[in-house]
Enzyme design. Structure first.
Site, PDB file in Angstrom:
ATOM      1  N   GLU A   1       0.824  -1.219   0.000  1.00  0.00           N
ATOM      2  CA  GLU A   1       0.000   0.000   0.000  1.00  0.00           C
ATOM      3  C   GLU A   1       0.858   1.270   0.000  1.00  0.00           C
ATOM      4  O   GLU A   1       0.720   2.135   0.871  1.00  0.00           O
ATOM      5  CB  GLU A   1      -0.972  -0.011   1.178  1.00  0.00           C
ATOM      6  CG  GLU A   1      -1.956  -1.160   1.104  1.00  0.00           C
ATOM      7  CD  GLU A   1      -2.999  -1.164   2.225  1.00  0.00           C
ATOM      8  OE1 GLU A   1      -2.743  -0.532   3.270  1.00  0.00           O
ATOM      9  OE2 GLU A   1      -4.050  -1.804   2.054  1.00  0.00           O
TER      10      GLU A   1
ATOM     11  N   GLU B   1      -6.499  -7.894  -0.994  1.00  0.00           N
ATOM     12  CA  GLU B   1      -7.000  -7.942   0.383  1.00  0.00           C
ATOM     13  C   GLU B   1      -8.495  -7.662   0.381  1.00  0.00           C
ATOM     14  O   GLU B   1      -8.974  -6.787  -0.343  1.00  0.00           O
ATOM     15  CB  GLU B   1      -6.329  -6.870   1.265  1.00  0.00           C
ATOM     16  CG  GLU B   1      -4.850  -7.035   1.472  1.00  0.00           C
ATOM     17  CD  GLU B   1      -4.280  -5.926   2.368  1.00  0.00           C
ATOM     18  OE1 GLU B   1      -5.063  -5.246   3.064  1.00  0.00           O
ATOM     19  OE2 GLU B   1      -3.057  -5.742   2.364  1.00  0.00           O
TER      20      GLU B   1
END
Ligand code: ZN
Length: 680
Positions: A155, A318
């Site tokens: 991320e 995710e």
């Protein structure tokens, strides 16, 4: 990338982030995990994402034996490994010995060690340390049979304002503009006496310094994207050369409860550097401010957008099987929602449903974040059973993996435009809601089961029958030409209020609304009225009256057909929606912020004219989403708390339940059917 393992894997990826490094003192837990993976029908695990302090507990002392065993065990189980580089968080010894690796915030404060995602992207020492451990990982595992893919960092986000980053920014500005004169022109230097006379005077925007020079802000955001990509390219250099046949990704994100595209990085640019788009999707299902269908439409939008970045299947890297830990209220999924929401990812082009996380950590901030395996360490609970059920379903529908989606409608989103609009002081400061406006246009198509791509202005328009460009406030000369060419060649174009105000460096266009847009739409925008939240106007369209809010553009009509006029205020009777033939195509302009009722009637007409209705859906329902992958596979999903019925053009088989389906399809609340039609 011939014969690479990723292409040979015929199963949808199911599994997720696994952190065995947290459990090395609990061998019985690790042993249990392997048995549970089998029971959950989980086949793919991301390892090592935050494992740096276990991999290199002291500088230059590396421990891979635990990772060797984990990867071997997963391989023996028939599973895949997505191997991460650990740069998302670093060991304390590094921050202590080399403080330059720590990030400096916008206030010019050096951050302390802690958290994650808090390193400097410029630091030569951090880059050296990252390159070293990445190289060791690549050397050790590049030909391991379980290695499916590389997961670079985690991320990527944030920015650093240290002296090293300032210098890199100056160099970036220098490369772009060449001369100080050009910088001063682009950034409108004399305003508030901001003319610069030396390169060293250039600094990143700061709340204790400069925040009002919009050209600077915009270039800083572009620099942060370029610098993050440069860091990523640095990370993958040795990995790419040592494992040229293993694809590389990094996990993207969305922002806010509305799941709008991530604001801090231009993913349109970043997408060109990854082999496969992957991203982390966390909708707040069952919230108390919107319907399930409204949220599902937003989930559809963002997944279509990230699929469109490369126009190929992507991965959900995710998601959660229950709740997360960072919403205000972390609600668990109601029965049926896990299957439905998992299938929705696939319906929009995902080739995976991976979770954060496989197992709940025992301590620290993510100990209550949803996971496949809870602290009970057992498979006899609702969440685990839901996951296993999805695992089974994925096996039943695996023939869909790799199939793409085709869309004849595109909505254009631009990161530069979003940054510039957010900076724009004027109009309504709180009401711009640019990404949300795109979602509102998208919702019509989602409700009517019409496939949509969400593309950037640099992507190809020519394959679409309809291109929708809401609120393109920052528009380059190139984009104006592209819109003209697209329409001239027969395309149908829809643009809205707040389009065409500033150029590439956020300078207002002079001499009226840009001539290219005047020619294209047959109008000129003269003024834009901003309305207070409790105010509205109305427009008369197709024999009815529709409320509008927030923005009303006042238009001069040159030679357009007026489709709607305002009903109130000093611009009553003047045009609000227009249609203009241009070459072989048509350009529509919507001058006011309309609501779903207007968009429904407006797009019904266009869809009818262009013949874009979904031919398979004879009688749909706004809360039932039908999404097609490939030529004869349909996901039929009921995003409502009631039973619904729709009617489709052909019979088929529901691959999940292995049951025949008729043309009339009944769906229980939250039910999903994945249908292969029998007529092809
Ligand atoms: Zn820095």
């Amino acid at each position: 990338m011939e014969q690479m393992k990723y292409n040979l894997e015929k199963r949808f990826l199911h599994g997720g982030d696994y952190n065995p490094d947290q459990w090395l003192d609990y061998p019985e837990v690790l042993q249990k995990d392997l048995a549970l993976m089998d029971k959950a029908k989980a086949n793919t695990f991301s390892l090592g994402i935050f494992a740096w302090s276990t991999l290199e507990p002291e500088e230059g002392v590396f421990h891979f034996e635990w990772l060797d065993k984990m990867i071997d065990d997963i391989a023996q189980n028939g599973g895949n490994v997505i191997l991460a580089t650990p740069s998302g968080a670093r060991p304390a010894w590094m921050s202590q010995k080399y403080p330059e690796v720590l990030r400096t915030n916008g206030q010019r404060e050096k951050m302390r060690h802690g958290g994650r995602h808090n390193h400097c992207f410029s630091s030569p020492i951090y880059r050296e340390k990252v390159a070293r451990i990445n190289r060791k990982l690549a050397e050790r595992y590049h030909d391991h049979p379980a290695l499916l893919m590389w997961h670079i960092s985690n991320e990527y986000s944030g920015e650093c304002h240290c002296d090293l980053c300032q210098e890199n920014f100056r160099q970036w500005v220098k490369r772009k503009y060449q001369t100080l004169d050009a910088v001063n022109q682009a950034w409108w230097g004399p305003f508030w006496s901001h003319t610069i006379t030396d390169w060293s005077q250039i600094e990143s925007p700061s709340p204790i310094g400069e925040m009002q020079v919009h050209g600077l802000n915009l270039d800083w955001r572009r620099f942060v994207t370029d610098q993050t990509i440069d860091f990523y390219e640095h990370e993958i250099k040795d990995i790419r050369s040592l494992s040229p046949n293993v694809p590389i990704t990094t996990n993207f994100m969305a922002d806010t409860y509305d799941l709008i595209p991530f604001q801090s990085l231009d993913y349109g640019k970043f997408a060109q550097h990854v082999d496969i788009i992957s991203w982390d999707c966390y909708p707040a299902w069952h919230n108390d401010w919107e319907t399930t269908a409204d949220l599902a439409s937003k989930v559809g939008f963002i997944n279509d957008q990230y699929r469109s970045l490369k126009q190929q299947p992507f991965l959900i890297m995710e998601s959660t099987p229950s709740g997360v830990n960072w919403h205000d209220v972390n609600k668990t999924k109601r029965p049926g929602m896990h299957m439905l929401s998992s299938m929705q990812f696939l319906a929009h082009g995902s080739d995976s449903n991976l979770y954060f996380q496989w197992r709940k950590s025992r301590g620290s901030s993510e100990k209550f974040h949803g996971a496949v395996v809870d602290h009970d360490n057992d498979e006899n609970n609702r969440v685990f059973k839901d996951v296993a059920e999805v695992g089974n379903a994925l096996e039943h529908i695996k023939e869909i993996k790799g199939k793409n989606k085709e869309a004849k409608v595109a909505i254009v989103y631009d990161w530069d435009n979003n940054w510039a609009l957010n900076d724009a002081q004027g109009f309504g400061l709180q009401s711009k809601r640019y990404p949300q406006t795109l979602q509102e246009h998208y919702r019509y198509f989602w409700q009517n089961d019409i496939a949509v791509d969400v593309i950037t202005p640099t992507q190809d328009f020519s394959t679409y029958d309809l291109v929708i460009v809401p609120m393109l406030y920052l528009i380059t000369e190139d984009t104006m030409t592209k819109l003209q060419d697209y329409t001239k060649n027969g395309g149908t174009l829809v643009a809205t209020y707040l389009t065409g105000y500033v150029n590439e460096t956020d300078l207002a266009y002079l001499n009226g609304w840009p001539q290219a847009l005047q020619d294209l739409f047959g109008i000129a925008v003269k003024e834009t009225d901003a309305l207070y939240p409790k105010q509205s106007n109305k427009l008369a369209f197709a024999g009815a009256s529709f409320e509008v809010q927030d923005y009303c553009s006042i238009l001069d009509n040159h030679d357009a057909e007026v489709l709607a006029t305002y009903e109130e205020d000093f611009y009553a009777q003047s045009p609000s929606v227009t249609k203009h033939p241009f070459g072989a195509g048509t350009a529509y302009y919507i001058g006011a912020r309309t609501k779903a009722d207007f968009l429904g009637v407006f797009y019904d007409q266009i869809i009818g004219t262009l013949g874009l209705a979904n031919p398979w859906v004879k009688q749909g329902h706004p809360a039932v989403s039908v999404q097609q992958r490939g030529s004869n596979h349909y996901f039929v999903m009921n995003f409502s708390e009631e039973s619904q019925e729709i009617c489709v053009a052909s019979e088929g088989i529901d691959l999940i339940k292995k049951e025949s389906t008729m043309q009339e399809i009944q769906l229980a609340p939250y039910e999903v059917k994945v249908i292969r039609t029998t007529d092809v």
